[in-house]
Design an enzyme around this catalytic site. Structure first.
Site, PDB file in Angstrom:
ATOM      1  N   HIS A   1      -0.444  -3.571  15.975  1.00  0.00           N
ATOM      2  CA  HIS A   1      -1.402  -2.468  15.862  1.00  0.00           C
ATOM      3  C   HIS A   1      -2.078  -2.426  14.494  1.00  0.00           C
ATOM      4  O   HIS A   1      -2.994  -1.629  14.282  1.00  0.00           O
ATOM      5  CB  HIS A   1      -0.722  -1.122  16.163  1.00  0.00           C
ATOM      6  CG  HIS A   1       0.259  -0.662  15.139  1.00  0.00           C
ATOM      7  ND1 HIS A   1       1.625  -0.856  15.251  1.00  0.00           N
ATOM      8  CD2 HIS A   1       0.077   0.009  13.976  1.00  0.00           C
ATOM      9  CE1 HIS A   1       2.230  -0.328  14.202  1.00  0.00           C
ATOM     10  NE2 HIS A   1       1.311   0.204  13.414  1.00  0.00           N
TER      11      HIS A   1
ATOM     12  N   ASP B   1       3.937  -5.232  20.353  1.00  0.00           N
ATOM     13  CA  ASP B   1       3.443  -4.799  19.044  1.00  0.00           C
ATOM     14  C   ASP B   1       3.815  -5.839  18.007  1.00  0.00           C
ATOM     15  O   ASP B   1       4.683  -5.624  17.164  1.00  0.00           O
ATOM     16  CB  ASP B   1       3.990  -3.426  18.665  1.00  0.00           C
ATOM     17  CG  ASP B   1       3.223  -2.812  17.483  1.00  0.00           C
ATOM     18  OD1 ASP B   1       2.225  -3.429  17.055  1.00  0.00           O
ATOM     19  OD2 ASP B   1       3.631  -1.745  17.001  1.00  0.00           O
TER      20      ASP B   1
ATOM     21  N   GLY C   1       2.303   3.482   6.817  1.00  0.00           N
ATOM     22  CA  GLY C   1       2.208   2.348   5.907  1.00  0.00           C
ATOM     23  C   GLY C   1       3.393   1.414   6.009  1.00  0.00           C
ATOM     24  O   GLY C   1       3.342   0.278   5.533  1.00  0.00           O
TER      25      GLY C   1
ATOM     26  N   SER D   1       4.509   0.302   8.845  1.00  0.00           N
ATOM     27  CA  SER D   1       4.306  -0.544  10.022  1.00  0.00           C
ATOM     28  C   SER D   1       4.271  -2.024   9.660  1.00  0.00           C
ATOM     29  O   SER D   1       3.648  -2.426   8.677  1.00  0.00           O
ATOM     30  CB  SER D   1       2.988  -0.177  10.706  1.00  0.00           C
ATOM     31  OG  SER D   1       3.135   0.946  11.529  1.00  0.00           O
TER      32      SER D   1
ATOM     33  N   SER E   1       7.495  -1.004  14.236  1.00  0.00           N
ATOM     34  CA  SER E   1       6.387  -0.630  15.101  1.00  0.00           C
ATOM     35  C   SER E   1       6.006   0.826  14.893  1.00  0.00           C
ATOM     36  O   SER E   1       4.909   1.134  14.466  1.00  0.00           O
ATOM     37  CB  SER E   1       6.747  -0.878  16.568  1.00  0.00           C
ATOM     38  OG  SER E   1       5.754  -0.364  17.434  1.00  0.00           O
TER      39      SER E   1
END
Length: 381
Positions: A225, A253, A333, A335, A350
């Site tokens: 993402h 993801d 942030g 991720s 994720s």
């Protein structure tokens, strides 16, 4: 100016990729011989004491027991065959419990070192039920669902405030028709942990900041993402790193980015000063119940427990499958960043719910699935 920026000054040619997008600290110490047992760092033990409420001796004992359990799980699953019902690590006893549907397999599984429990449904049956639920369209009030080996059922998590919603109740009725289901309530709906641009932080694509996960030969893996295939990626200093070579979200993801322009990869996860930078030596999958730690560019180094595997997470953008759930907190942030158990890579962050002030839960996409999907090789020490 952030601490990371100060450390990085003058090191743009020595950036470390695969370190939660904090690509720029000095390289870790040389790795010991592959045959040597690498002791747990003092920083890792300190983090486990803080986040898991353990003493130093308890943390050491738990890491040793988890390493044994990981090896036992692989053997026990092979021995159990089609009767395998799932397994989990018990941190109180330091043992691995394996469920089987056939009493005839119990002794052979027990011989691997596992504790054995007889159950009604095999893992294959439960996975099939979950796959049927995956085909349903879930409303926003349904948070996620996964196979729970302890319950020997598929657990569907529902946001408490929306449990009486007609669409939620209809989904649950259809889910129960798919197989053995139990329902649990959760406080909030999940969301991804991307963030808008913040100066001085690790890697960016467009106006999104995310965290690097793990180094692979030729690049690094991160969350899907965070960017679409072809998107340009820049580092903490604004210099060009590479481009997203592959990306999938939702449904999955995960993504990977190639590395060039003076950047290169090393097998390190950044400890952010909380622990020593951690060398990555492999990607053996930790069992349910094991301790696990996460590194990210916003909340840095955090630890918790592995709660569930193969969970389908229902984000607002769509469902993501085969995720692993943990009790580790995260924020915007983080991720794409690294989940690691001991020195073994586990996956990339994720999303989740909550934060690191009040707590919450976080999901990661398992690393071995990403490597297999893109034909990548993990960079190891």
């Amino acid at each position: 100016m952030r601490r990371t920026t100060v450390i990085r000054t003058g090191l743009s040619a020595l950036l470390l990729l695969g370190t939660w997008a904090a690509a720029g600290l000095a390289p870790a110490a040389a790795a010991p011989s592959p045959t040597a047992e690498a002791p747990a760092s003092a920083g890792l033990l300190t983090a486990m004491q803080k986040d898991l409420g353990l003493t130093e001796s308890q943390a050491k004992a738990r890491l040793a027991a988890e390493k044994t359990a990981t090896a036992v799980e692989s053997k026990a699953k092979h021995v159990a065959g089609a009767s395998y019902g799932g397994s989990w690590f018990n941190p109180d006893s330091g043992t691995l419990t394996v469920t089987v549907t056939s009493a005839q397999k119990a002794d052979a599984v027990r011989a691997t070192g596992a504790t054995v429990r007889l159950v009604e449904h095999s893992a294959r049956q439960l996975d099939a039920a979950k796959e049927r639920i995956d085909e349903l369209s879930a409303p926003a009030g349904v948070s996620s669902w996964h196979v729970d080996p302890k319950a020997n059922r598929v657990v569907v998590n529902v946001v408490a405030a929306q449990k009486n919603d007609n669409d939620v109740r209809d989904f649950l009725d259809r889910a129960r028709q798919a197989g053995p289901v139990t329902v649990k309530e959760t406080a909030q709906a999940p969301q991804t942990f991307a963030a808008g641009t913040v100066g001085g932080d690790p890697y960016y694509t467009g106006n999104v900041r995310c965290s690097i996960g793990f180094s692979v030969h030729g690049g690094f893996v991160t969350a899907g993402h965070c960017g679409q295939a072809g998107a340009s990626v820049s580092g903490w200093d604004g210099s060009y790193i590479g481009n997203f070579q592959g990306s999938s979200f939702p449904d999955n993801d995960y993504a990977w980015v190639n590395v060039g322009s003076g950047w290169w990869t090393v097998p390190v996860v950044l400890g952010w000063g909380s622990v020593s930078d951690q060398l990555v030596r492999g990607s053996n999958e930790a069992p349910i119940g094991a301790s696990i730690c996460r590194s990210g560019s916003t909340t840095h180094w955090r630890c918790g427990n592995l709660l569930a595997k193969n969970e389908t997470v229902n984000y607002s953008q769509g469902a993501v499958h085969q995720m692993t759930k943990t009790s580790v907190c995260a924020e915007g942030g983080d991720s794409g960043g690294s989940f690691i158990s001991g020195d073994q890579a586990q996956g990339v962050t994720s999303g989740g719910w909550g934060n690191c002030s009040g707590g919450g839960e976080t999901w990661y996409q398992p690393i071995n699935e990403i490597l297999g999907r893109y034909g990548l090789t993990l960079h190891t020490a």
